[in-house]
Design a protein around this motif. Structure first.
Motif, PDB file in Angstrom:
ATOM      1  N   ASP A  22       0.776  -1.285  -0.035  1.00  0.00           N
ATOM      2  CA  ASP A  22      -0.091  -0.036   0.077  1.00  0.00           C
ATOM      3  C   ASP A  22       0.887   1.287  -0.043  1.00  0.00           C
ATOM      4  O   ASP A  22       0.793   2.042  -0.790  1.00  0.00           O
ATOM      5  N   GLU A  23       1.931   1.283   0.853  1.00  0.00           N
ATOM      6  CA  GLU A  23       2.741   2.498   0.981  1.00  0.00           C
ATOM      7  C   GLU A  23       3.731   2.574  -0.524  1.00  0.00           C
ATOM      8  O   GLU A  23       3.949   3.829  -0.709  1.00  0.00           O
ATOM      9  N   THR A  28       4.937   5.893  -4.766  1.00  0.00           N
ATOM     10  CA  THR A  28       5.841   5.796  -5.962  1.00  0.00           C
ATOM     11  C   THR A  28       4.814   6.096  -7.314  1.00  0.00           C
ATOM     12  O   THR A  28       4.958   5.551  -8.312  1.00  0.00           O
ATOM     13  N   GLY A  29       3.678   6.699  -7.034  1.00  0.00           N
ATOM     14  CA  GLY A  29       2.756   7.219  -8.189  1.00  0.00           C
ATOM     15  C   GLY A  29       2.088   5.770  -8.875  1.00  0.00           C
ATOM     16  O   GLY A  29       2.113   5.940  -9.941  1.00  0.00           O
ATOM     17  N   GLY A  30       1.555   5.025  -8.071  1.00  0.00           N
ATOM     18  CA  GLY A  30       1.125   3.882  -8.406  1.00  0.00           C
ATOM     19  C   GLY A  30      -0.028   3.951  -9.729  1.00  0.00           C
ATOM     20  O   GLY A  30       0.096   3.005 -10.268  1.00  0.00           O
ATOM     21  N   GLU A  31      -0.620   4.925  -9.534  1.00  0.00           N
ATOM     22  CA  GLU A  31      -1.769   4.996 -10.610  1.00  0.00           C
ATOM     23  C   GLU A  31      -0.995   5.383 -12.081  1.00  0.00           C
ATOM     24  O   GLU A  31      -1.812   5.225 -13.015  1.00  0.00           O
ATOM     25  N   GLN A  32       0.211   5.863 -12.144  1.00  0.00           N
ATOM     26  CA  GLN A  32       0.951   6.104 -13.262  1.00  0.00           C
ATOM     27  C   GLN A  32       1.991   4.850 -13.589  1.00  0.00           C
ATOM     28  O   GLN A  32       2.590   5.155 -14.449  1.00  0.00           O
ATOM     29  N   TRP A  33       1.883   4.050 -12.850  1.00  0.00           N
ATOM     30  CA  TRP A  33       2.690   2.849 -13.051  1.00  0.00           C
ATOM     31  C   TRP A  33       2.396   2.222 -14.612  1.00  0.00           C
ATOM     32  O   TRP A  33       1.449   2.237 -15.150  1.00  0.00           O
ATOM     33  N   THR A  34       3.369   1.428 -15.152  1.00  0.00           N
ATOM     34  CA  THR A  34       3.267   0.973 -16.651  1.00  0.00           C
ATOM     35  C   THR A  34       3.343  -0.489 -16.411  1.00  0.00           C
ATOM     36  O   THR A  34       3.886  -1.066 -17.576  1.00  0.00           O
ATOM     37  N   ILE A  35       3.204  -1.178 -15.540  1.00  0.00           N
ATOM     38  CA  ILE A  35       3.287  -2.470 -15.278  1.00  0.00           C
ATOM     39  C   ILE A  35       2.130  -3.184 -16.165  1.00  0.00           C
ATOM     40  O   ILE A  35       1.038  -2.754 -16.335  1.00  0.00           O
ATOM     41  N   GLU A  36       2.445  -4.426 -16.460  1.00  0.00           N
ATOM     42  CA  GLU A  36       1.405  -5.257 -17.208  1.00  0.00           C
ATOM     43  C   GLU A  36       0.157  -5.354 -16.592  1.00  0.00           C
ATOM     44  O   GLU A  36      -0.935  -5.042 -17.272  1.00  0.00           O
ATOM     45  N   ASN A  37      -0.051  -5.821 -15.333  1.00  0.00           N
ATOM     46  CA  ASN A  37      -1.136  -6.187 -14.701  1.00  0.00           C
ATOM     47  C   ASN A  37      -1.324  -4.802 -13.593  1.00  0.00           C
ATOM     48  O   ASN A  37      -0.622  -5.079 -12.347  1.00  0.00           O
ATOM     49  N   LYS A  73       8.005   6.227  -9.613  1.00  0.00           N
ATOM     50  CA  LYS A  73       8.724   7.502  -9.416  1.00  0.00           C
ATOM     51  C   LYS A  73       8.487   7.817  -7.699  1.00  0.00           C
ATOM     52  O   LYS A  73       7.330   8.095  -7.283  1.00  0.00           O
ATOM     53  N   GLY A  74       9.637   7.787  -6.878  1.00  0.00           N
ATOM     54  CA  GLY A  74       9.451   8.362  -5.712  1.00  0.00           C
ATOM     55  C   GLY A  74      10.460   7.429  -4.773  1.00  0.00           C
ATOM     56  O   GLY A  74      11.413   6.812  -5.378  1.00  0.00           O
ATOM     57  N   SER A  75      10.123   7.360  -3.543  1.00  0.00           N
ATOM     58  CA  SER A  75      10.868   6.816  -2.528  1.00  0.00           C
ATOM     59  C   SER A  75      10.392   5.307  -2.201  1.00  0.00           C
ATOM     60  O   SER A  75       9.354   5.185  -2.224  1.00  0.00           O
ATOM     61  N   ILE A  76      11.574   4.427  -1.672  1.00  0.00           N
ATOM     62  CA  ILE A  76      10.984   3.287  -1.299  1.00  0.00           C
ATOM     63  C   ILE A  76      10.689   3.410   0.175  1.00  0.00           C
ATOM     64  O   ILE A  76      11.619   4.005   1.002  1.00  0.00           O
ATOM     65  N   PRO A  77       9.242   2.956   0.603  1.00  0.00           N
ATOM     66  CA  PRO A  77       8.966   3.236   2.098  1.00  0.00           C
ATOM     67  C   PRO A  77       9.917   2.109   3.068  1.00  0.00           C
ATOM     68  O   PRO A  77      10.194   1.210   2.672  1.00  0.00           O
ATOM     69  N   THR A  78      10.076   2.649   4.100  1.00  0.00           N
ATOM     70  CA  THR A  78      10.816   2.316   5.137  1.00  0.00           C
ATOM     71  C   THR A  78       9.866   0.871   5.631  1.00  0.00           C
ATOM     72  O   THR A  78      10.674  -0.273   6.189  1.00  0.00           O
ATOM     73  N   THR A  79       8.736   0.621   5.230  1.00  0.00           N
ATOM     74  CA  THR A  79       8.062  -0.514   5.691  1.00  0.00           C
ATOM     75  C   THR A  79       8.384  -1.758   4.938  1.00  0.00           C
ATOM     76  O   THR A  79       7.803  -2.859   5.208  1.00  0.00           O
ATOM     77  N   ILE A  80       9.446  -1.313   4.093  1.00  0.00           N
ATOM     78  CA  ILE A  80       9.871  -2.736   3.256  1.00  0.00           C
ATOM     79  C   ILE A  80      10.495  -3.617   4.392  1.00  0.00           C
ATOM     80  O   ILE A  80      10.517  -4.832   4.095  1.00  0.00           O
ATOM     81  N   GLY A  81      10.733  -3.325   5.567  1.00  0.00           N
ATOM     82  CA  GLY A  81      11.320  -4.028   6.512  1.00  0.00           C
ATOM     83  C   GLY A  81      10.241  -5.256   6.991  1.00  0.00           C
ATOM     84  O   GLY A  81      10.714  -5.967   7.784  1.00  0.00           O
TER      85      GLY A  81
END
Length: 133
Positions: A22-23, A28-37, A73-81
């Motif tokens: 979610d974070e 990272t602008g999820g609505e603008q991602w260009t991933i396939e799915n 586009k943006g930063s990697i959230p600290t919740t990656i931990g």
């Protein structure tokens, strides 16, 4: 078990691995991602079905994330931990900025990380030395 009732909204699944997803989407602008799915953020409870970008183990914990060349586009959230079962992380060829979070050192199962071709700055966190696999 989390509620999957659509009237309860996506926040009913905001725990564990889903918090990071979610974070990441928001930072990272999820609505603008260009991933396939495109990820359906209203169905956050079913993130293990968001293939091929997310792969889970039998206990529905994320083991692989592949969002290379996805328009992040943006930063990697600290919740990656929170992704304690993550073994493979591919975020290369995006426009990620900032530094790699120190929390990356909590990912004791991580054996592969690819983050090149971004705009990350700063030094690698010393916590990355905690990764021994």
């Amino acid at each position: 078990n989390p509620s999957t009732d659509p009237s309860s909204g996506p926040t009913s699944c905001l725990f564990g691995d889903a918090v990071f997803l979610d974070e990441l989407y928001k930072s990272t602008g999820g609505e603008q991602w260009t991933i396939e799915n495109m990820w359906n953020m209203t169905e956050l409870c079913s993130f293990c079905s968001w293939t091929p970008e997310v792969q889970c183990d039998n206990s529905e914990r994320i083991i692989r994330i592949s969002l290379n060349n996805g328009g992040l586009k943006g930063s990697i959230p600290t919740t990656i931990g929170l992704l304690s079962k993550l073994t493979k992380l591919k975020l290369n060829t995006n426009t990620l900025t900032g530094s790699l979070p120190a929390e990356i050192g909590k990912l004791e199962q991580l054996t592969y990380i690819k983050i090149d071709e971004n705009k990350l700055t700063g030094s690698l966190p010393v916590e990355i030395g905690n990764l021994t696999k």
